[in-house]
Structures are given as structure tokens and as C-alpha cells.
Design an enzyme around this catalytic site. Structure first.
Site: not given
Length: 162
Positions: A19-21
Site C-alpha cells: 500500500v501507498c506510499p
């Protein structure tokens, strides 16, 4: 424009499931060690990667040369490493020796005379300026493009008027 089917990446980084980042951070770590002009293929299924990657590439002088959604939900991003573009300020404000909150107060005065999109280079020796500039930008819609320590205790900020 080059034919996307002929793009041959120098390195592939598969960040699917992250998942981001994390996809952007993974791409940055690899690109930092690549040569100008080389191409990274980043694979990510995080929906935030697209916006993060394009914004980051624009700010750093790298280029997303092609992106394509793949079966299964991941997207492939081909990123060409570029030289970091030098930021050309419209205004330079040197407030070395001024203590906080002085640097931000002086910057605000100058920003009131600037047009949206113009960039200020702010130079300060007050150690609190790093926190204050970030807070001020977040509160006003201005964009902190870059922070550099240009000498011992000397900080340079590039701020775009929002």
C-alpha cells in the site's frame, strides 16, 4: 512518442500487494541508483500509486513514459530517470539571522505580492523554520517543493504559491 510495446525496462520492481506510499518509495530507492535515461518498470495494485508517482515524477524531473492497467488489477508504470530539474525561483528571500516566527512572517508578506504558481526561495538559519514552513504551507495551500540544508544550520526552502 515512442511505441509503448518497444519499451524495455532496465529494472523491474514489483510492488503489488504493497500500500501507498511503499510503491513510490520502492521506485525512488531503485531510481536513485539508476543512470539518467534508464527505465524502471514499477508494478503496483495500490490505487494511490498513480497520483503519487505522477506528482513525484514531475517534481523530480523523472518521467512516467507509459502506464497500463494489467489483468488482475495491477498497473505497470514505465518511469524514465531524468536529471532533477533545478527549481528556478521568481523571488529569493534571505532571512538568515532572523529568529522564528520572523522568517514565515516575512515570507507571507512577499507571498501576498506574488502570483499563483510562482516560486519563492527562502533562506533561513532559524532551526524552527523547517517545522513552521511546513505548517504554514499546509494551512495556506502553498506547496513546499524542496528543503535543502545548504550549509551548517542554513536551510533553503523552495515554496510554490498555491
Amino acid at each position: 512518442m515512442e511505441n509503448e510495446t518497444l519499451i524495455k525496462p532496465n529494472i523491474v520492481v514489483d510492488m503489488t500487494g504493497q500500500v501507498c506510499p511503499h510503491p513510490l518509495l520502492g521506485a525512488k530507492r531503485v531510481l536513485d541508483d539508476m543512470k539518467t535515461g534508464e527505465v524502471l518498470l514499477l508494478k503496483s495494485d495500490c490505487p494511490g500509486t498513480r497520483d503519487d508517482l505522477f506528482s513525484w515524477a514531475k517534481a523530480t524531473g523523472n518521467e512516467v513514459i507509459h502506464s497500463e492497467k494489467q489483468p488482475g488489477g495491477a498497473t505497470e508504470y514505465f518511469v524514465r530517470k531524468g536529471k532533477k530539474a533545478a527549481i528556478a525561483p521568481n523571488v529569493t528571500l534571505d532571512v538568515t539571522g532572523l529568529i522564528c516566527p520572523g522568517p514565515v512572517i516575512e515570507a507571507r508578506k512577499i507571498f501576498n505580492t506574488m502570483s499563483r504558481g510562482q516560486v519563492m526561495k527562502l533562506v533561513s538559519t532559524c532551526s524552527s523554520t523547517r517545522d513552521e514552513v511546513g505548517t504554514w504551507c499546509a494551512a495556506t495551500g502553498n506547496v513546499l517543493l524542496e528543503t535543502q540544508e545548504t550549509g551548517p544550520g542554513v536551510w533553503t526552502f523552495f515554496i510554490r504559491k498555491g
